[in-house]
Design an enzyme around this catalytic site. Structure first.
Site, short mmCIF file in Angstrom:
data_model
loop_
_atom_site.label_atom_id
_atom_site.label_comp_id
_atom_site.label_asym_id
_atom_site.label_seq_id
_atom_site.Cartn_x
_atom_site.Cartn_y
_atom_site.Cartn_z
N ARG A 176 13.98 -13.76 2.99
CA ARG A 176 13.96 -12.23 2.94
C ARG A 176 14.02 -11.87 1.40
O ARG A 176 14.79 -10.88 1.12
CB ARG A 176 15.22 -11.72 3.39
CG ARG A 176 15.51 -12.15 4.86
CD ARG A 176 14.16 -11.55 5.90
NE ARG A 176 14.36 -12.28 7.17
CZ ARG A 176 13.78 -13.39 7.41
NH1 ARG A 176 12.95 -13.90 6.72
NH2 ARG A 176 13.86 -13.83 8.78
N SER A 226 18.50 -7.03 12.11
CA SER A 226 19.64 -7.55 11.66
C SER A 226 19.98 -6.99 10.40
O SER A 226 19.14 -7.01 9.44
CB SER A 226 18.95 -9.08 11.52
OG SER A 226 18.92 -9.80 12.78
N GLU A 296 20.74 -7.60 4.41
CA GLU A 296 19.35 -7.66 4.64
C GLU A 296 18.69 -6.27 4.50
O GLU A 296 17.80 -6.03 3.79
CB GLU A 296 19.00 -8.40 5.92
CG GLU A 296 17.36 -8.57 6.14
CD GLU A 296 17.01 -9.22 7.17
OE1 GLU A 296 17.56 -10.24 7.70
OE2 GLU A 296 15.88 -9.02 7.99
P1 FAD Z 1 10.71 -0.74 5.13
O1 FAD Z 1 12.14 -1.04 6.10
O2 FAD Z 1 9.96 0.49 5.15
O3 FAD Z 1 11.12 -1.22 3.69
C1 FAD Z 1 12.00 -2.34 3.29
C2 FAD Z 1 11.71 -2.66 2.18
O4 FAD Z 1 10.26 -3.24 1.67
C3 FAD Z 1 12.05 -1.67 1.14
O5 FAD Z 1 12.46 -2.01 -0.04
C4 FAD Z 1 10.71 -1.28 0.82
O6 FAD Z 1 10.66 -0.42 -0.49
C5 FAD Z 1 9.91 -2.37 0.62
N1 FAD Z 1 8.56 -2.18 0.94
C6 FAD Z 1 7.87 -1.50 1.98
N2 FAD Z 1 6.58 -1.48 2.01
C7 FAD Z 1 6.19 -1.82 0.62
C8 FAD Z 1 5.13 -1.91 -0.16
N3 FAD Z 1 3.84 -1.65 0.27
N4 FAD Z 1 5.12 -2.59 -1.14
C9 FAD Z 1 6.43 -2.82 -1.84
N5 FAD Z 1 7.55 -2.78 -1.11
C10 FAD Z 1 7.31 -2.31 0.08
N6 FAD Z 1 12.62 -8.80 10.15
C11 FAD Z 1 12.32 -10.11 10.14
O7 FAD Z 1 12.07 -10.69 9.09
N7 FAD Z 1 12.42 -10.87 11.18
C12 FAD Z 1 12.66 -10.15 12.52
O8 FAD Z 1 12.60 -10.97 13.65
C13 FAD Z 1 13.02 -8.84 12.70
N8 FAD Z 1 13.09 -8.16 13.54
C14 FAD Z 1 13.31 -6.90 13.63
C15 FAD Z 1 13.66 -6.11 14.68
C16 FAD Z 1 14.04 -4.54 14.94
C17 FAD Z 1 14.21 -4.01 16.33
C18 FAD Z 1 13.98 -3.97 13.54
C19 FAD Z 1 14.33 -2.51 13.62
C20 FAD Z 1 13.83 -4.70 12.49
C21 FAD Z 1 13.71 -5.93 12.46
N9 FAD Z 1 13.17 -6.67 11.30
C22 FAD Z 1 12.96 -8.13 11.26
C23 FAD Z 1 13.34 -6.15 9.88
C24 FAD Z 1 12.05 -5.36 9.48
O9 FAD Z 1 11.21 -5.32 10.43
C25 FAD Z 1 11.21 -6.34 8.53
O10 FAD Z 1 12.38 -6.64 7.38
C26 FAD Z 1 9.90 -5.85 7.85
O11 FAD Z 1 9.27 -6.72 7.11
C27 FAD Z 1 10.28 -4.48 7.20
O12 FAD Z 1 8.90 -3.77 6.89
P2 FAD Z 1 8.86 -2.30 6.77
O13 FAD Z 1 7.43 -1.98 6.74
O14 FAD Z 1 9.63 -1.54 7.85
O15 FAD Z 1 9.70 -2.14 5.44
#
Ligand code: FAD
Length: 303
Positions: A176, A226, A296
């Protein structure tokens, strides 16, 4: 106030994309809570993205990159400055076993397109509700797979608007973690290398992982997934469960009764409810097991 000036000036140049003032971020995050952004900018082109980034750099306006909001909790006071949302930069292209995806594409859609093309390697991402940019930044992973396994390179922009390519090694992907969040780079796109596979086997794996996810995770409620990282030698969910915290929380937020690693917005929770619940969990687990849970989820914005 400065935000009115930023709004007027950005609106003149961002003509294809969207610029919104005082936009509630609860509409864009999976927890469905939190305050508003001074400005929310959704560029339609890389040029508009570059303009926004250089404008912010020249005028000392802070930028927060918002992906699909699935790993982020926005405090109730919202976010000062510009929230940059890349949802419109979402193209996905497949050529042979190579996949190119823009940062705003949903990693679930990339996984789906790969499966349709009988490419194997991205099945693990079939239920991760993040964007490609967020998945890169977090080195998202599930069920034994992670972005690190398939990434070739990412194209990023720095805070001055300079665009460059980072190789897999330069991305420094760990659990992560990536160099993206350390350096505050903005991911524009990612290139993945998959392998040719058997479509039926790929579909079966996706169906199995979907079943596992749906049966174990509280997908019926808004959440950020998580909340805590896996502490070395333990599972966060098990520690929380063994602390008897399931069903406990503040206001409309509670530790899920289905999966103790999740905190759900069960009934119109505020960010304050959600964060107080996080703090309660950290305190109880520390008291009981002497384990410090590391976040996380990213908590952003003002009280
Ligand atoms: P955001 O939540 O919008 O941002 C997270 C971070 O990434 C922030 O620091 C943001 O600034 C940065 N960021 C976003 N986009 C960019 C970009 N283009 N450039 C630079 N930085 C950026 N995660 C897992 O790893 N495995 C799983 O199995 C998993 N299951 C999930 C299940 C549920 C129901 C939920 C709600 C979440 C889950 N997650 C899981 C967490 C999440 O989906 C991941 O961490 C995902 O990668 C976050 O992506 P996001 O676009 O939503 O980022």
């Amino acid at each position: 106030m400065a935000k009115h000036q930023w709004f007027d000036e950005l609106k003149k140049e961002i003509t294809q994309g969207v610029v919104l003032m005082d936009e509630p971020l609860s509409k864009y995050t999976k927890t469905k809570l939190g305050g508003a952004a001074d400005l929310l900018v959704i560029p339609e082109t890389i040029e508009e993205m570059e303009y926004t980034v250089t404008y912010a750099d020249r005028n000392n306006v802070p930028i927060l990159l918002l992906g699909n909001g699935s790993n982020m909790v926005v405090r109730d006071g919202g976010v000062r400055g510009i929230v940059l949302h890349m949802a419109k930069l979402n193209a996905i292209r497949i050529a042979g076993t190579s996949v190119h995806a823009e940062a705003g594409a949903h990693i679930i859609d990339v996984s789906k397109k790969a499966a349709e093309a009988a490419l194997t390697g991205l099945e693990f991402a079939c239920g991760i509700p993040g964007s490609v940019g967020g998945a890169m930044a977090m080195n998202a992973g599930a069920y034994g797979g992670e972005i690190k396994d398939i990434i070739v390179q990412a194209t990023v922009m720095d805070q001055t608007g300079k665009i460059f390519v980072l190789s897999k090694e330069e991305l420094d992907l760990g659990y992560r973690h990536s160099i993206i969040t350390d350096k505050g780079y903005y991911v524009l796109s990612a290139d993945f290398e998959l392998a040719s596979g058997d479509k039926e086997a790929i579909d079966a794996k996706v169906a199995d992982l979907t079943y596992q996810r749906e049966s174990k995770q509280p997908l019926e409620y808004p959440s950020a997934g998580s909340v805590f990282k896996r502490p070395p030698g333990y599972f966060a969910g098990k520690l929380i469960q063994d602390s008897g915290l399931q069903g406990k929380g503040f206001g409309g937020a509670e530790v899920s009764t289905k999966h103790a690693g999740f905190i759900v917005n069960k009934d119109n929770a505020t960010a304050t409810d959600y964060i107080k619940t996080i703090e309660m969990v950290k305190r109880e687990v520390k008291d009981r097991f002497d384990v410090e849970l590391e976040m996380e989820v990213k908590i952003v914005g003002e009280e």
